[in-house]
Design a protein around this motif. Sequence first.
Motif, PDB file in Angstrom:
ATOM      1  N   ASP A 117       0.850  -1.353  -0.055  1.00  0.00           N
ATOM      2  CA  ASP A 117       0.109   0.235   0.446  1.00  0.00           C
ATOM      3  C   ASP A 117       1.042   1.372  -0.135  1.00  0.00           C
ATOM      4  OD1 ASP A 117      -2.042  -1.918  -0.018  1.00  0.00           O
ATOM      5  OD2 ASP A 117      -2.659  -1.924   2.085  1.00  0.00           O
ATOM      6  N   TYR A 118       2.896   1.140   0.157  1.00  0.00           N
ATOM      7  CA  TYR A 118       3.175   2.029   0.643  1.00  0.00           C
ATOM      8  C   TYR A 118       4.399   2.258  -0.017  1.00  0.00           C
ATOM      9  CZ  TYR A 118      -0.594   3.510   4.009  1.00  0.00           C
ATOM     10  OH  TYR A 118      -1.804   4.068   4.671  1.00  0.00           O
ATOM     11  N   ASP A 119       4.515   3.608  -0.650  1.00  0.00           N
ATOM     12  CA  ASP A 119       5.562   4.233  -1.535  1.00  0.00           C
ATOM     13  C   ASP A 119       6.837   3.830  -0.358  1.00  0.00           C
ATOM     14  OD1 ASP A 119       4.267   3.728  -4.092  1.00  0.00           O
ATOM     15  OD2 ASP A 119       3.945   5.800  -3.011  1.00  0.00           O
ATOM     16  N   LEU A 120       7.051   4.552   0.429  1.00  0.00           N
ATOM     17  CA  LEU A 120       8.248   4.264   0.779  1.00  0.00           C
ATOM     18  C   LEU A 120       7.900   3.968   2.470  1.00  0.00           C
ATOM     19  CD1 LEU A 120       9.696   8.071  -0.017  1.00  0.00           C
ATOM     20  CD2 LEU A 120      10.528   5.777  -0.068  1.00  0.00           C
ATOM     21  N   LEU A 121       8.420   3.692   3.388  1.00  0.00           N
ATOM     22  CA  LEU A 121       8.138   2.966   4.794  1.00  0.00           C
ATOM     23  C   LEU A 121       9.217   3.317   5.250  1.00  0.00           C
ATOM     24  CD1 LEU A 121       6.616   1.125   3.227  1.00  0.00           C
ATOM     25  CD2 LEU A 121       6.164  -0.137   5.401  1.00  0.00           C
ATOM     26  N   LEU A 122       9.411   5.173   6.786  1.00  0.00           N
ATOM     27  CA  LEU A 122      10.221   6.210   6.834  1.00  0.00           C
ATOM     28  C   LEU A 122      10.380   5.807   8.287  1.00  0.00           C
ATOM     29  CD1 LEU A 122       8.739   8.396   4.634  1.00  0.00           C
ATOM     30  CD2 LEU A 122      10.655   8.036   4.608  1.00  0.00           C
ATOM     31  N   ALA A 123      11.477   4.570   8.800  1.00  0.00           N
ATOM     32  CA  ALA A 123      11.929   4.412  10.023  1.00  0.00           C
ATOM     33  C   ALA A 123      12.487   5.279  10.749  1.00  0.00           C
ATOM     34  CB  ALA A 123      11.988   3.104   9.981  1.00  0.00           C
ATOM     35  N   ALA A 124      11.902   5.339  12.041  1.00  0.00           N
ATOM     36  CA  ALA A 124      12.346   6.244  13.116  1.00  0.00           C
ATOM     37  C   ALA A 124      14.331   5.808  13.750  1.00  0.00           C
ATOM     38  CB  ALA A 124      11.805   6.384  13.812  1.00  0.00           C
TER      39      ALA A 124
END
Length: 158
Positions: free
Chosen positions: A79-86
């Motif tokens: 569903d997402y293009d980027l998964l941006l982790a902390a």
Amino acid sequence: MRLLFVCMGNICRSPTAEAVMRALVAQEGLEDQIEIDSAGTGSWHVGHPPDRRSTAAAKARGIVMEGAARQVTVADFEDYDLLLAADADNVAALRAIAPDDGAAAKIHLLREYDPAVDGDLAVPDPYYGGPDGFEHVIDLVDAACRGLLATLRAERFV
């Protein structure tokens, strides 16, 4: 472009990043081009609102934090293009559930996009600290989100 911000419990860092990015996207009039959400790698806080300290720090800067915590799912990779982790722990947790190499390639540390990063790419977890930690998180995610938006523009995603 669909962005998912990820931290451990989805009550401090990732909803802060989501709210900051929403505000930046709204300022630029890009709401119809960028979709934003957040999630946690753990399930401890599912259904809970953002941490009141995060909400207060954001509100003091005119940023609205809403929503309820949810846990990352395998479907998020589709569903997402980027998964941006902390931080690196969240990257590892995401890689552990990524269904394939293509999905894993969508995982990035959020601070990779901060043009002034000082070498430490983690957004520190403010949960057990004082109020200054929540202010610091907003500063870090604001710089990274601005850099992310600039990157998306430069690469013509928006």
